[in-house]
Scaffold this motif. Sequence first.
Motif, short mmCIF file in Angstrom:
data_model
loop_
_atom_site.label_atom_id
_atom_site.label_comp_id
_atom_site.label_asym_id
_atom_site.label_seq_id
_atom_site.Cartn_x
_atom_site.Cartn_y
_atom_site.Cartn_z
N PRO A 187 0.81 -1.23 0.00
CA PRO A 187 0.00 0.00 0.00
C PRO A 187 0.84 1.27 0.00
N GLN A 188 2.15 1.14 -0.13
CA GLN A 188 3.04 2.31 -0.22
C GLN A 188 2.91 3.22 1.00
N GLY B 32 -17.84 7.38 -15.08
CA GLY B 32 -16.80 6.67 -15.82
C GLY B 32 -16.77 5.18 -15.54
N HIS B 33 -15.83 4.52 -16.19
CA HIS B 33 -15.68 3.08 -16.03
C HIS B 33 -14.29 2.80 -15.49
N PRO B 34 -14.20 2.48 -14.22
CA PRO B 34 -12.90 2.58 -13.52
C PRO B 34 -11.80 1.64 -14.00
N LEU B 35 -12.13 0.53 -14.66
CA LEU B 35 -11.03 -0.34 -15.06
C LEU B 35 -10.40 0.06 -16.38
N ARG B 36 -10.98 1.07 -17.03
CA ARG B 36 -10.35 1.56 -18.25
C ARG B 36 -9.01 2.17 -17.89
N LYS B 37 -8.05 1.98 -18.78
CA LYS B 37 -6.69 2.38 -18.44
C LYS B 37 -6.55 3.89 -18.32
N ASP B 38 -7.46 4.65 -18.95
CA ASP B 38 -7.32 6.10 -18.85
C ASP B 38 -8.19 6.69 -17.75
N TRP B 39 -8.78 5.88 -16.94
CA TRP B 39 -9.57 6.39 -15.80
C TRP B 39 -8.64 6.58 -14.60
N LYS B 40 -8.80 7.71 -13.94
CA LYS B 40 -7.92 7.98 -12.79
C LYS B 40 -8.75 8.15 -11.53
N GLU B 41 -8.24 7.60 -10.44
CA GLU B 41 -8.97 7.70 -9.18
C GLU B 41 -8.69 9.04 -8.52
N PRO B 42 -9.49 9.42 -7.51
CA PRO B 42 -9.33 10.75 -6.92
C PRO B 42 -7.94 11.01 -6.35
N PHE B 43 -7.28 10.00 -5.81
CA PHE B 43 -5.96 10.23 -5.21
C PHE B 43 -4.84 9.98 -6.21
N PHE B 44 -5.16 10.09 -7.49
CA PHE B 44 -4.18 9.61 -8.46
C PHE B 44 -2.82 10.23 -8.24
N GLU B 45 -1.83 9.36 -8.12
CA GLU B 45 -0.48 9.86 -7.90
C GLU B 45 0.42 9.48 -9.05
N GLU B 46 0.41 8.19 -9.40
CA GLU B 46 1.27 7.72 -10.46
C GLU B 46 0.60 6.51 -11.09
N GLU B 47 1.03 6.18 -12.30
CA GLU B 47 0.39 5.07 -12.99
C GLU B 47 0.60 3.76 -12.24
N THR B 48 1.83 3.49 -11.83
CA THR B 48 2.11 2.20 -11.20
C THR B 48 2.99 2.38 -9.97
N LYS B 49 2.92 1.38 -9.11
CA LYS B 49 3.79 1.35 -7.93
C LYS B 49 5.12 0.73 -8.33
N PRO B 50 6.20 0.97 -7.61
CA PRO B 50 6.34 1.87 -6.47
C PRO B 50 6.32 3.35 -6.87
N PHE B 51 5.72 4.15 -6.01
CA PHE B 51 5.62 5.59 -6.27
C PHE B 51 6.96 6.26 -5.98
N LYS B 52 7.29 7.25 -6.81
CA LYS B 52 8.59 7.91 -6.65
C LYS B 52 8.65 8.80 -5.41
N SER B 53 7.49 9.21 -4.93
CA SER B 53 7.50 10.16 -3.82
C SER B 53 7.89 9.52 -2.49
#
Lengths: 204, 577
Positions: free
Chosen positions: A98-99, B138-159
């Motif tokens: 979960p980072q 929207g349709h959440p499993l579509r690859k161009d759908w972003k969730e409200p906390f969108f940070e990065e496309e994939t983990k691990p996050f750089k931050s």
Amino acid sequence: MITGSGILRGLWTTFRHFIKTYLEDLRSGKKRYFTKEGIELRRSPDVEGIFTIQYPEEKLPVPEEFRYIPFLVYDEGENGEKEIRCTSCGICAKVCPPQCIWIVRTNDPVTGKPIPQPKEFYIDVDICMNCGFCAEFCPFDAIKMDHDYEIASYDRFKEHIFDLERLSKPASYYAQIRPTNFAREEAARAEKEAQKAAARKVNP
Amino acid sequence: MNEQIELQASSLTDKFPEIVSLDTRTGYTGFLVMPENLITVAQTLRDEFGYDYLSSVTGVDYLPENKMEVVYHFYRTTGGGALVLKTQVDRENPVVPSLTPLYPGAEFQEREAWDLLGIRFANHPDLRRILTWEGFYGHPLRKDWKEPFFEEETKPFKSRWPEGHVYRAEDKNPFHDNVQYPPGFDPEQWSPETDELLYAGLKRVDKSDDFLTEQVVVNLGPQHPSTHGVFRMVVVLDGETVVDLKPIMGYLHRNHEKIGERNTFLQNMPFTDRLDYVCSMSNNFGYALAVEKLMGIQPPERAEYIRVMMAELTRFLNHIFSIGFLLNDLGAFFTPMLYALEERELILDVFEAVSGSRMMCNYFRFGGVARDIPDEVMEKIRKLVLERLPRKLDEMDYFITNNEIVRGRCEGVGVLTAERAIALSASGPVLRASGVAYDVRRADPYSIYDRFEFDIPVRYNGDIYDRYLLRLDEMRQSLRILQQVMRDIPEGPIMSGKPQYQVRVPAGESYGRVEGPKGELGFYVVSNGKPNPWRYHVRAPTFINLTSLAEMCRGQKIADVVTILGSIDIVLGEVDR
Ligand code: SF4
Ligand code: SF4
């Protein structure tokens, strides 16, 4: 089969369960409750009768592998200073599903090069899913899973982001909660040291 | 197995040389068909080739190719491997003919694909959203759908490292909560669509009767003690008799699959624990199999035995738990339930000692298991398996089976016939209690199940009582397998290769399925060679078993609905995902 006999069988089973508690009480006497032995008895495969543990007066002992929120291990130096084992390599932050691990690496103030030591280390324990990956993949045995599960607090946000201070626990504590793991890791470390020393002797 | 696929391949492409083609992408198997020919091919598959069981329907969003793909997994209930059929449509307006008229078991799965991917199924009888709420944007499993906390496309996050200055994601969201609204939307002004439409569709007017009775709509749930979680059933009643029923779910939806596509392959393992949280070991098993298939690795002997051991212990604890709960639903409030829990606790103690957690085990790794079983735990398992559990199982049997109330309430209630069970894609105990001897462990053996001696129990009446009896039978068989495991388990390594936190998974697709305690649990994984899966889909057995709930309930009394639901044995963590 006579109608009603099925119900009577059921009642008989329930009654037997009820009686067994008292029989067990008579047999093991006072030590059945509020003692280590009694708790062990009530969770063994031979248990009959009452089964429950009266938390918080009684507590189930947790097995060695039990995992809860992670903590950072430090070794105690000669003058009692804390030597955090973590080198801030970032593997745990990368593997965490979960980072919820946040690490600030220390940089040398003069050269700007990274120093193997965390400046800040946070775990958001609201988000931690207790998976144990960080402990499993840390190459320096620096982060381990705790056994202390009683961490409820009144504050929902700030208190639940553990910082370096709150996360650090001594290696002696680690040795106490996970003796076999600790012994195995120490042996491996000693062996590595010995190999290094041998290598140094061969070509000084 | 490969031969078998070859055989099907030649005959299906022989039969339809123009409209069916082999899927030749590397790492993929199965056939491609154009959407307009889908019905014809599916009909032939069912009626001529004997693929009577449509196990899984799902979609994949191939964003770079601008294509939506729908993937079907067909099986024969007589056993054997899968026949995979795919159809591709344009991403912008994807329309595929619905297979629900042919295979009624596709109903919920197609609704799910519509809800999450926006694929429209023509001729579907009831194409509404199923997991998200009706106002979802929207349709959440579509690859161009972003969730409200969108940070990065994939983990691990750089931050997170090396400049990991901590913040809480909620603080960054304008609404300070896990929500987002379409542009120009004012939550204060919005009023939800009423359920009138749903109710109207359910009501039937019977004019033949002179005596006018009114039908009543009753909402059982979402907060109702009988629903085993947050689950709602809209029931139309005529007096006390159920005329029709619609299950409404999704209250626990968290878009597990989207999370899974953001995670790395290994990071998904602990998330699978949270699907059916009663049986986390089985979930681990299914996912590990799917990814191992892609990676082409095999766990060592000892690990295989440990896996089977954990899976069968899980089956035992799940079934005893579900029987206890069934009695609760019948009104025997908590006494039988707690007897069942005693045995479950003892098994959970074992899980805790080997994996570190009672329920969220996270014990399987790709190519083995996380750690070995300590000797004293092995001793405990031996005691349980050889001595205590068989005894307690007999006691449970003696306690419940011939109870007059149990028989009176369960016999002949909630019947599902064999034909309907297959058509509705039911699986697990629900299918086998209807007289279909279909168990993945025998029909399409995985791991080392082909080495053990055990029977697949079948019962033929398809009612609640038979489902209960079948679970008893299965627990006996599980113990039988466990005893063989205890006898044969070899010493040796528990992991092939070194434990890695970044596994390399070659591009391709795979479908790993296991016979979970609740039915066929499948994981469909697509990799594009990157560290994160491109598609990660869970074929959730209880979600699909719910398709047959309405059928079982029609004509029964309202009080029986609760018991029928209990006999399907659902877990909302898995249904809602
Ligand atoms: S993996 Fe270990 S050494 Fe590396 S940053 Fe994490 S705790 Fe520190
Ligand atoms: S236990 Fe798992 S979730 Fe928690 S900090 Fe470690 S890796 Fe992250």
